[in-house]
Motif scaffolding. Structure first.
Motif, PDB file in Angstrom:
ATOM      1  N   VAL B 209     -12.373  12.786  10.864  1.00  0.00           N
ATOM      2  CA  VAL B 209     -12.823  12.876  11.732  1.00  0.00           C
ATOM      3  C   VAL B 209     -11.430  14.061  12.160  1.00  0.00           C
ATOM      4  N   ILE B 210     -10.707  14.888  11.564  1.00  0.00           N
ATOM      5  CA  ILE B 210      -9.797  16.041  11.352  1.00  0.00           C
ATOM      6  C   ILE B 210     -10.732  16.589  11.368  1.00  0.00           C
ATOM      7  N   SER B 211     -11.761  16.526   9.974  1.00  0.00           N
ATOM      8  CA  SER B 211     -12.572  18.149   9.961  1.00  0.00           C
ATOM      9  C   SER B 211     -13.715  18.039  10.628  1.00  0.00           C
ATOM     10  N   LEU B 212     -13.909  17.172  11.471  1.00  0.00           N
ATOM     11  CA  LEU B 212     -15.008  17.601  11.791  1.00  0.00           C
ATOM     12  C   LEU B 212     -14.593  17.863  13.584  1.00  0.00           C
ATOM     13  N   MET B 213     -13.349  17.265  14.066  1.00  0.00           N
ATOM     14  CA  MET B 213     -12.299  18.018  15.238  1.00  0.00           C
ATOM     15  C   MET B 213     -12.545  19.681  15.013  1.00  0.00           C
ATOM     16  N   GLY B 214     -11.808  20.043  13.465  1.00  0.00           N
ATOM     17  CA  GLY B 214     -11.832  21.408  13.402  1.00  0.00           C
ATOM     18  C   GLY B 214     -12.509  22.205  13.616  1.00  0.00           C
ATOM     19  N   GLN B 226      -8.128  34.201  22.823  1.00  0.00           N
ATOM     20  CA  GLN B 226      -7.785  33.154  23.832  1.00  0.00           C
ATOM     21  C   GLN B 226      -8.766  31.993  23.385  1.00  0.00           C
ATOM     22  N   GLY B 227      -9.742  32.238  23.368  1.00  0.00           N
ATOM     23  CA  GLY B 227     -11.064  31.171  22.976  1.00  0.00           C
ATOM     24  C   GLY B 227     -10.746  30.512  21.058  1.00  0.00           C
ATOM     25  N   VAL B 228     -10.433  31.470  20.573  1.00  0.00           N
ATOM     26  CA  VAL B 228      -9.754  30.781  19.066  1.00  0.00           C
ATOM     27  C   VAL B 228      -8.523  29.881  19.295  1.00  0.00           C
ATOM     28  N   GLY B 229      -7.800  30.419  21.140  1.00  0.00           N
ATOM     29  CA  GLY B 229      -6.451  29.575  20.899  1.00  0.00           C
ATOM     30  C   GLY B 229      -6.809  27.759  21.767  1.00  0.00           C
ATOM     31  N   ALA B 230      -7.623  28.395  22.386  1.00  0.00           N
ATOM     32  CA  ALA B 230      -8.396  27.514  22.974  1.00  0.00           C
ATOM     33  C   ALA B 230      -8.493  25.994  22.147  1.00  0.00           C
ATOM     34  N   ALA B 231      -9.741  26.947  21.305  1.00  0.00           N
ATOM     35  CA  ALA B 231     -10.635  25.395  19.925  1.00  0.00           C
ATOM     36  C   ALA B 231      -9.569  24.822  19.673  1.00  0.00           C
ATOM     37  N   THR B 232      -8.005  25.838  18.876  1.00  0.00           N
ATOM     38  CA  THR B 232      -6.886  25.092  17.764  1.00  0.00           C
ATOM     39  C   THR B 232      -6.360  24.427  18.380  1.00  0.00           C
ATOM     40  N   THR B 233      -6.249  24.526  20.081  1.00  0.00           N
ATOM     41  CA  THR B 233      -5.369  22.926  20.615  1.00  0.00           C
ATOM     42  C   THR B 233      -6.437  21.942  20.920  1.00  0.00           C
ATOM     43  N   ASN B 234      -7.867  22.532  21.561  1.00  0.00           N
ATOM     44  CA  ASN B 234      -8.773  21.489  21.514  1.00  0.00           C
ATOM     45  C   ASN B 234      -8.621  20.603  20.100  1.00  0.00           C
ATOM     46  N   ALA B 235      -8.899  21.117  19.332  1.00  0.00           N
ATOM     47  CA  ALA B 235      -9.125  21.017  17.711  1.00  0.00           C
ATOM     48  C   ALA B 235      -7.929  19.695  17.565  1.00  0.00           C
ATOM     49  N   VAL B 236      -6.753  20.263  17.735  1.00  0.00           N
ATOM     50  CA  VAL B 236      -5.764  18.821  16.943  1.00  0.00           C
ATOM     51  C   VAL B 236      -5.298  17.615  18.841  1.00  0.00           C
ATOM     52  N   VAL B 237      -5.956  18.752  19.734  1.00  0.00           N
ATOM     53  CA  VAL B 237      -5.916  17.159  20.277  1.00  0.00           C
ATOM     54  C   VAL B 237      -6.241  16.164  20.367  1.00  0.00           C
ATOM     55  N   SER B 238      -7.753  16.962  20.143  1.00  0.00           N
ATOM     56  CA  SER B 238      -9.133  15.804  20.289  1.00  0.00           C
ATOM     57  C   SER B 238      -8.859  15.177  19.442  1.00  0.00           C
ATOM     58  N   ALA B 239      -8.463  15.272  17.829  1.00  0.00           N
ATOM     59  CA  ALA B 239      -8.402  14.478  16.368  1.00  0.00           C
ATOM     60  C   ALA B 239      -7.683  13.742  17.204  1.00  0.00           C
ATOM     61  N   SER B 240      -6.169  14.472  17.518  1.00  0.00           N
ATOM     62  CA  SER B 240      -5.351  13.292  17.691  1.00  0.00           C
ATOM     63  C   SER B 240      -5.438  11.659  18.372  1.00  0.00           C
ATOM     64  N   ILE B 241      -6.349  12.284  19.388  1.00  0.00           N
ATOM     65  CA  ILE B 241      -6.763  11.151  20.062  1.00  0.00           C
ATOM     66  C   ILE B 241      -7.364  10.409  19.708  1.00  0.00           C
ATOM     67  N   MET B 242      -8.422  10.938  19.254  1.00  0.00           N
ATOM     68  CA  MET B 242      -9.491  10.118  17.976  1.00  0.00           C
ATOM     69  C   MET B 242      -9.025   9.089  17.453  1.00  0.00           C
TER      70      MET B 242
END
Lengths: 262, 258
Positions: B209-214, B226-242
């Protein structure tokens, strides 16, 4: 009376449309590139030049219209055939797009090692030779791309684009962001490399000096259509108001500035 | 009507995102099994995920085990159940805290790094360049990361289990004055293979799940820094929640009948 020999254009686009959401980027592109020809496509920022190249490469799929490479329809290729077809292409990206996790020679040899499965030692020899062809010494080979200046990165990008000896090479704004001298060096290299390989070249640029130097033929793209094509020598007396405005870089004229990016 | 339209729009956006993720996952998984493979890339990712995460995962496990021993002592001593501390520590660590805390730490470390690296490659056209060099980005970038995540997280969790139990042992013996050999006996006494195995299965799923989200958020990032920053945040948050949601689901699967 014998019929004229039937020559298949290297690349042919027919009525290609591409939209992103409500925004139409390509609005019926018709274009042919003959084998061995160097075509330069000029046009302002945001007129769809890059999108057109990416459609030909298959990185983007056009909404309608057909794209033929060597007479073969490419818009509906299966992934495996697409990969095979991409062997014919080399591309120099606007920002060079070098892989920063690899060294310079690994970048140049990338297509040889990963695509053509050549042994690393042999691929390195070719990479060093190609670096020589773009005027870089062998000691550059072991550096990482981030240690190079913008002009040097462009050279490495060029070496990578020609390493696999492609039949078709795309240049995406090859001189953008370079000083005039380095820009001329890159232009010279492009002309030289294309001639040596006997390749078909398509360059997109808004640098007129570069266009004059590289082009056999020039096409102008505006609002997603090709509005003018002609031999490079005719560019100054095209008799076309849009082309005149662009070539002379005037703010007044029929072309209005694009506000929104794609 | 405005309210209904807004709800419908949000639902459609959710469905679209779910569908896109499902397509991405299907494509990524299928490329894991089809040649060409890139052993160098897989090895590099394994070292990155497995070896370089050891310090942070080890420290997390050590202090978690230590705190567990302290906390359960202060709780259990109220009803004279201090003897259960070793069991509580080993069960909590192997079944729950080892995989979850290691997963969360790796999500922060690796998920973010993957999203940032692939996102930067996307916005600097390096992913397009891969394609023009006859290399499928899914095979070269995504598949090695998925495989490495899937394989390395269980190994990390084995290490975390051992260090966590050892942390509990340290506190038990040197702070709470338990007898060392009886603490160790207590640790083994009620431990079942399924406790450890369920933790490792969780770890494998978390790693995937962690690799998939990243990869997913990096691959679809756009619009520069800015897009890369948002992607990084989304990856960590969504991986943690999933990770937390799948943790509950897997626990339910393993221990529902007990």
């Amino acid at each position: 009376m014998t019929p004229a020999p039937l020559t298949v254009p290297k690349i042919a686009l027919r009525n290609v449309h591409k939209s992103f959401g409500p925004k139409t980027v390509l609005n019926g592109i018709d274009l042919e590139v003959a084998k061995g020809e160097s075509l330069v496509i000029i046009g302002g920022s945001g007129t769809g030049k890059s999108v057109m190249l990416k459609c030909i490469l298959g990185l983007l799929t056009p909404d309608t219209g057909s794209i033929h490479v060597d007479g073969q329809e490419t818009t509906r290729l299966r992934p495996r055939e697409r990969e095979k077809q991409l062997h014919k292409f080399g591309m120099l990206f606007q920002g060079a797009a070098l892989f920063d996790s690899l060294t310079v020679w690994e970048n140049v040899a990338f297509g040889l090692i990963q695509g053509a499965h050549m042994p690393r030692a042999q691929a390195k020899e070719i990479a060093v030779a190609k670096l020589g062809a773009v005027g870089l010494t062998p000691d550059v080979a072991e550096l990482s791309p981030s240690e190079l200046s913008g002009g040097m990165q462009k050279r490495v990008g060029l070496a990578r684009a020609i390493a696999d000896e492609p039949e078709i090479i795309f240049f995406d704004e090859p001189t953008t962001g370079l000083d005039p001298i380095m820009a001329d060096v890159i232009n010279e290299l492009i002309v030289q490399c294309v001639k040596d390989l006997g390749a078909t070249a398509v360059t997109i640029t808004h640098d007129m000096a570069s266009a004059r130097k590289i082009a056999d033929r020039i096409a102008m793209i505006y609002q997603g259509r090709i509005i003018w094509t002609g031999p490079a020598k005719d560019i100054d007396h095209s008799g076309h108001a849009h082309v005149d405005q662009f070539v002379h870089g005037r703010a007044d004229g029929p072309i209005q500035m694009q506000i929104r990016a794609l | 009507m405005g309210f209904l339209a807004a709800t419908g729009r949000a639902f459609l956006v959710f469905l679209e995102a779910t569908g896109r993720l499902a397509l991405f996952t299907g494509s990524a998984v299928s490329h894991c099994f089809r040649p060409p493979f890139y052993p160098r890339q897989i090895l590099r990712q394994m070292i990155d995920i497995g070896y370089y995460s050891l310090p942070v995962v080890g420290l997390t496990a050590l202090f978690t085990g230590m705190v567990l021993a302290l906390q359960s002592y202060s709780g259990f001593s109220r009803f004279q159940a201090e003897g259960a501390i070793a069991t509580v520590v080993v069960l909590s660590v192997t079944r729950e805290l080892g995989p979850v805390l290691a997963g969360l730490m790796v999500a922060g470390r690796i998920g973010a790094a993957m999203a940032a690296e692939i996102g930067t490659m996307r916005v600097t056209e390096q992913i397009d360049a891969l394609s023009t060099l006859s290399t499928n980005p899914f095979k070269y970038l995504v598949a090695p990361r998925l495989l490495a995540g899937l394989c390395m997280l269980p190994l990390l969790v084995v290490v975390a289990d051992i260090i966590g139990v050892f942390g509990g042992f340290l506190v038990g013996v040197y702070r709470l004055d338990f007898n060392a050999s009886s603490y160790i006996n207590r640790t083994w006494e009620f431990l079942q293979p399924l406790d450890v195995i369920s933790g490792l299965v969780k770890a494998a799923v978390f790693g995937f799940v962690i690799s998939l989200m990243g990869c997913y958020h990096g691959y679809h990032s756009k619009g520069g820094a800015q897009g890369v920053g948002a992607a990084t945040t989304n990856a960590v948050v969504s991986a943690s929640i999933m990770l937390l949601v799948t943790n509950y689901l897997i626990t339910g699967l393993f221990f529902s009948t007990k």
